[in-house]
Scaffold this motif. Structure first.
Motif, PDB file in Angstrom:
ATOM      1  N   ARG A 364      -9.223  12.446  -1.170  1.00 26.43           N
ATOM      2  CA  ARG A 364      -8.767  11.717  -2.352  1.00 26.43           C
ATOM      3  C   ARG A 364      -8.148  10.389  -1.960  1.00 26.43           C
ATOM      4  N   LEU A 365      -7.393  10.432  -0.836  1.00 23.94           N
ATOM      5  CA  LEU A 365      -6.806   9.188  -0.337  1.00 23.94           C
ATOM      6  C   LEU A 365      -7.906   8.176  -0.047  1.00 23.94           C
ATOM      7  N   ALA A 366      -8.975   8.697   0.588  1.00 28.24           N
ATOM      8  CA  ALA A 366     -10.079   7.810   0.960  1.00 28.24           C
ATOM      9  C   ALA A 366     -10.700   7.184  -0.287  1.00 28.24           C
ATOM     10  N   LYS A 367     -10.677   7.941  -1.413  1.00 26.90           N
ATOM     11  CA  LYS A 367     -11.223   7.419  -2.664  1.00 26.90           C
ATOM     12  C   LYS A 367     -10.243   6.490  -3.369  1.00 26.90           C
ATOM     13  N   GLY A 368      -9.027   6.367  -2.781  1.00 18.32           N
ATOM     14  CA  GLY A 368      -8.036   5.469  -3.357  1.00 18.32           C
ATOM     15  C   GLY A 368      -7.170   6.118  -4.401  1.00 18.32           C
ATOM     16  N   GLU A 369      -7.224   7.489  -4.493  1.00 16.89           N
ATOM     17  CA  GLU A 369      -6.328   8.163  -5.438  1.00 16.89           C
ATOM     18  C   GLU A 369      -5.024   8.500  -4.722  1.00 16.89           C
ATOM     19  N   TYR A 370      -4.001   8.823  -5.518  1.00 17.37           N
ATOM     20  CA  TYR A 370      -2.761   9.310  -4.909  1.00 17.37           C
ATOM     21  C   TYR A 370      -2.769  10.814  -5.009  1.00 17.37           C
ATOM     22  N   PRO A 371      -2.999  11.513  -3.914  1.00 18.33           N
ATOM     23  CA  PRO A 371      -3.040  12.985  -3.984  1.00 18.33           C
ATOM     24  C   PRO A 371      -1.635  13.540  -4.168  1.00 18.33           C
ATOM     25  N   PRO A 372      -1.544  14.752  -4.800  1.00 12.78           N
ATOM     26  CA  PRO A 372      -0.218  15.360  -4.953  1.00 12.78           C
ATOM     27  C   PRO A 372       0.319  15.754  -3.584  1.00 12.78           C
ATOM     28  N   LYS A 373       1.628  15.936  -3.530  1.00 16.94           N
ATOM     29  CA  LYS A 373       2.268  16.322  -2.255  1.00 16.94           C
ATOM     30  C   LYS A 373       1.773  17.695  -1.805  1.00 16.94           C
ATOM     31  N   ILE A 374       1.642  17.858  -0.495  1.00 11.33           N
ATOM     32  CA  ILE A 374       1.279  19.173   0.038  1.00 11.33           C
ATOM     33  C   ILE A 374       2.565  19.959   0.228  1.00 11.33           C
ATOM     34  N   GLU A 375       2.551  21.184  -0.332  1.00 10.09           N
ATOM     35  CA  GLU A 375       3.754  22.015  -0.227  1.00 10.09           C
ATOM     36  C   GLU A 375       3.945  22.455   1.211  1.00 10.09           C
ATOM     37  N   ASN A 390       2.360  14.203   4.416  1.00  7.21           N
ATOM     38  CA  ASN A 390       2.999  13.750   3.173  1.00  7.21           C
ATOM     39  C   ASN A 390       3.608  12.375   3.364  1.00  7.21           C
ATOM     40  N   LYS A 391       4.312  12.212   4.508  1.00 10.92           N
ATOM     41  CA  LYS A 391       4.943  10.930   4.787  1.00 10.92           C
ATOM     42  C   LYS A 391       3.887   9.838   4.848  1.00 10.92           C
ATOM     43  N   MET A 392       2.812  10.153   5.573  1.00 12.27           N
ATOM     44  CA  MET A 392       1.757   9.175   5.760  1.00 12.27           C
ATOM     45  C   MET A 392       1.171   8.768   4.411  1.00 12.27           C
ATOM     46  N   SER A 393       0.890   9.807   3.559  1.00  7.14           N
ATOM     47  CA  SER A 393       0.247   9.465   2.291  1.00  7.14           C
ATOM     48  C   SER A 393       1.217   8.711   1.390  1.00  7.14           C
ATOM     49  N   ASP A 394       2.532   9.025   1.504  1.00  4.45           N
ATOM     50  CA  ASP A 394       3.534   8.250   0.761  1.00  4.45           C
ATOM     51  C   ASP A 394       3.482   6.783   1.182  1.00  4.45           C
ATOM     52  N   GLU A 395       3.466   6.600   2.511  1.00  3.32           N
ATOM     53  CA  GLU A 395       3.476   5.231   3.017  1.00  3.32           C
ATOM     54  C   GLU A 395       2.219   4.482   2.600  1.00  3.32           C
ATOM     55  N   LEU A 396       1.099   5.206   2.673  1.00  3.37           N
ATOM     56  CA  LEU A 396      -0.162   4.589   2.245  1.00  3.37           C
ATOM     57  C   LEU A 396      -0.081   4.179   0.785  1.00  3.37           C
ATOM     58  N   ALA A 397       0.461   5.126  -0.031  1.00  2.00           N
ATOM     59  CA  ALA A 397       0.563   4.855  -1.458  1.00  2.00           C
ATOM     60  C   ALA A 397       1.462   3.651  -1.691  1.00  2.00           C
ATOM     61  N   ALA A 398       2.591   3.622  -0.964  1.00  2.00           N
ATOM     62  CA  ALA A 398       3.534   2.519  -1.137  1.00  2.00           C
ATOM     63  C   ALA A 398       2.855   1.198  -0.748  1.00  2.00           C
ATOM     64  N   ALA A 399       2.149   1.244   0.386  1.00  2.00           N
ATOM     65  CA  ALA A 399       1.470   0.037   0.858  1.00  2.00           C
ATOM     66  C   ALA A 399       0.443  -0.427  -0.176  1.00  2.00           C
ATOM     67  N   HIS A 400      -0.234   0.572  -0.727  1.00  2.00           N
ATOM     68  CA  HIS A 400      -1.253   0.261  -1.730  1.00  2.00           C
ATOM     69  C   HIS A 400      -0.629  -0.382  -2.955  1.00  2.00           C
ATOM     70  N   ARG A 401       0.488   0.232  -3.402  1.00  2.00           N
ATOM     71  CA  ARG A 401       1.180  -0.316  -4.577  1.00  2.00           C
ATOM     72  C   ARG A 401       1.626  -1.754  -4.315  1.00  2.00           C
TER      73      ARG A 401
END
Ligand SMILES: Nc1ncnc2c1ncn2[C@@H]1O[C@H](COP(=O)(O)OP(=O)(O)O)[C@@H](O)[C@H]1O
Ligand SMILES: [Mg+2]
Length: 657
Positions: A364-375, A390-401
């Motif tokens: 999903r990240l690769a498609k540019g979506e923000y995936p939900p957090k992994i429990e 989770n940290k990585m995807s947060d950072e990616l999301a932040a960078a994207h934003r």
């Protein structure tokens, strides 16, 4: 990628890891239990067989003892010595009955029968009998098992022969045989030498018990060893005496519940015990059931094998016990496997779930979506991985934003700059246009100024010379007036075209406002206008030409009064804008406002909407403010009134503080 591949592999690996040892342990365990149970049973049977042999020997011993004791009696040796058996008969018959003997016979040293208890009338020679031969040779008692032929038995009595006679029943597992009947009897036999008191051997007394159909020995064995114990209705133990391979005395029952006389032993047992003289110890199928069995050979006095003694215990109780143990054991193993299976599934789920979730999230990240957090539930490596993911995807999301935001920002800034540029360009065009017009106007004014002066001078002189009642006088007067008006316009033009440089000095703008209002207040067009003044009280000064500033304010205020048609509200305010270092003068009227098409041309010289206007007021104000480094602007809309603002650079501000 197969979705469940990792999990399945984990499950399979675990399953193999547990199932193989479990199956191995199960098999080994079952075999061990089986071996243990059977060994236990077999060792009991082995010792039972020893006891049975003991009991059998005991019978022989008793028989021998009884014959030996009776052989010492006077009535016996007298009869043997003399050959006179008249008194012997009744006594021997009494002894036979008392001792339970099937045969009791006295013979002389040559083997001639002196007295046959069963059949006193029949004599014969028994010198060939193995037992008797041994007694004659050893001069000592001898006991043993022996075979008696049908003829011998018939010599004793028909009844004995009938007892020995037995039809052979076809038996599964037995070796093939042509025999259909047992034509011999098997006997326990004992013989003792008969001595006279002077120790002279005069004869042999011997007795025998026919074993065929005589179950005393086997029943005694069973009673002693197994206490007639039952297992589910069956006797738990059994004993048998075989003559050769035929059951002649037994408590093994056939299907009809009769003693299984006449049945035969299996070929395997016969071969080992009868041919090779070895004890047989194993499970064996006996008539109707499996028995844990032991067979021992029975030899005659010369050591020839003539039969077998058998002891067996029912296998079923042991088999049942075995199955119970096996069930418990396998139950434990199955439980263990289930337990490990559950643990296995849990662990593999715990491992594969976050990994799968991460893989999906990654897609999903690769498609540019923000995936939900992994429990994250575990605090092991997987948990650590998930946490970092989770940290990585947060950072990616932040960078994207941030990227999106910057892009938007950039776009907006570009737009702003573009409109700013356009405004500036418009302004520049306007300024250039006004400057060009100014130059043109200045040139024209200059050219017109001199002829105008000539016209004015001459027309004024002509007017002075003209008589009061001269009909041309009003026309002359008009010429003078209009020429004066032209001069005024020309002067305005020259003012606008900065023909007169400003005489700059430090002045208070507030003061200039007060001056102008002081001048106007009592003018005709101002009487019905309410004036509000809100001047910034902070003492401040600008570097400006006092007269020109007065002209600017005057032009604006006059326009306002004209717009309101001499009736309305005029507000004049000043404010200091420290950050821009300017003072702003705002002159507001509640007149009709300025439509857009008028507003764009308002600073042009000669642009007017009034019939008597010159169109120079605002253009002059514009020129002056420009020359002072300031700005003039108009805010208005139709029906909203008008505010004209003048910004001038501050020279100094005296702060209150
Ligand atoms: N306060 C105002 N309210 C409405 N219109 C105004 C105002 N000030 C100026 N104008 C318009 O601007 C035009 C130009 O003004 P100005 O240069 O002073 O020339 P004039 O006053 O001679 O017409 C006016 O004709 C008028 O239409
Ligand atoms: Mg005007």
């Amino acid at each position: 990628m197969k979705q469940s591949s990792l999990r399945r592999r984990l499950v399979v690996a675990f399953a193999v890891a547990i199932l193989i040892p479990a199956i191995a342990a199960g098999l080994a365990g079952v075999l061990m239990i089986r071996q243990h149970v059977y060994r236990q049973a077999q060792s009991k049977v082995n010792s039972d067989l020893e006891s049975a042999v003991e009991i059998y020997q005991n019978y022989l011993q008793r028989l021998e003892d009884s014959i030996r004791i009776h052989a010492t009696r006077m009535i016996i040796y007298d009869a043997a010595r003399t050959g006179d058996t008249t008194r012997l008969g009744p006594e021997l018959q009494r002894v036979q009955k008392a001792e339970g003997l099937d045969v009791l016979t006295l013979i002389d040293l040559r083997g001639e029968v002196l007295y046959r208890t069963n059949n006193p009338l029949v004599t014969g020679n028994q010198a060939q009998d193995k037992v008797i031969q041994q007694v004659l040779a050893k001069k000592a008692p001898v006991a043993g098992t022996d075979i008696a032929s049908m003829e011998d038995l018939r010599l004793e009595s028909d009844e004995l022969a009938r007892q020995a006679f037995m039809e052979i029943t076809p038996t599964p597992y037995a070796s093939p045989t042509g025999k259909t009947v047992a034509s011999q009897g098997m006997v326990l036999k004992a013989a003792a030498p008969v001595f006279t008191p002077d120790n002279q051997m005069v004869g042999v007394l011997w007795g025998a018990i026919l074993l065929n159909r005589n179950n005393e020995v086997v029943d005694k064995i069973r009673k002693t060893l197994f206490k007639e114990e039952l297992y589910k209705g069956s006797e738990i133990g059994a004993a048998t005496i075989f003559q050769d391979d035929v059951r002649i005395s037994t408590n093994v029952m056939d299907k009809a519940g009769r003693r299984a006389l006449g049945t035969r032993v299996s070929a395997k047992v016969a071969d080992q015990v009868l041919r090779r003289g070895q004890t047989f110890r194993d499970r064996a199928f006996v008539v109707t059931d499996w028995y844990i069995s032991a067979y021992s050979p029975i030899q005659d006095v010369n050591g020839a094998i003539i039969g077998m003694l058998y002891v067996g215990i029912l296998e079923r109780p042991y088999a049942d016990r075995l199955w119970r143990s096996v069930f418990v054991f396998l139950g434990i193993i199955v439980l263990a496997v289930l337990l490990v299976g559950v643990i296995d599934l849990t662990i593999s789920y715990r491992i594969s779930r976050p990994v799968r979730a991460m893989a999906e999230a990654m897609q999903r990240l690769a498609k540019g979506e923000y995936p939900p957090k992994i429990e994250v539930r575990s605090n092991d490596e997987i948990g650590y991985l998930a946490e970092n993911f989770n940290k990585m995807s947060d950072e990616l999301a932040a960078a994207h934003r941030l990227l999106v935001h910057s892009a938007e920002n950039l776009e907006r800034k570009v737009e702003e700059r573009t409109t700013e540029l356009k405004d500036m360009q418009d302004h520049l065009i306007q300024t250039e246009k006004l400057a060009a017009l100014g130059k043109l106007a200045a040139g024209v004014a200059h050219e017109i100024n001199n002829p105008l002066t000539g016209i004015l001078t001459n027309s004024s002189l002509m007017l002075e010379d003209c008589a009061e009642d001269d009909p041309t006088r009003p026309d002359l007067q008009t010429i003078v007036d209009e020429t004066l008006r032209c001069r005024k316009i020309v002067k305005g033009l020259l003012d606008f075209a900065r023909q007169t440089p400003p005489q700059k000095q430090l002045i208070s703008l507030n003061q200039v406002v007060e001056d102008v209002l002081g001048l106007l207040r009592n003018q005709v067009g101002f009487r019905e206008i309410g004036v509000t003044i809100q001047l910034d009280p902070t003492p401040s000064s600008v570097m400006a030409d006092h007269d020109q500033m007065r002209q600017v304010i005057l032009n604006i205020v006059l326009n306002a009064a004209e717009a309101m048609n001499g009736k309305g509200e005029l507000t004049i305010s000043s404010s200091i804008e420290r950050q821009n270092r300017v003072i702003r003068l705002a002159i507001h009227d509640n007149g009709p406002g300025i439509p857009d098409e008028v507003k764009s041309r308002i600073f042009e010289p000669f642009f007017t909407t009034k019939s008597t206007g010159t169109g120079l007021g605002l253009s002059i104000a514009y020129g002056i403010v420009e020359r002072h480094g300031g700005e003039i602007s108009i805010a208005s809309a139709k029906g909203q009134g008008t505010t004209v603002s003048v910004d001038l650079p501050l020279h100094s501000v005296l702060s209150h503080a």
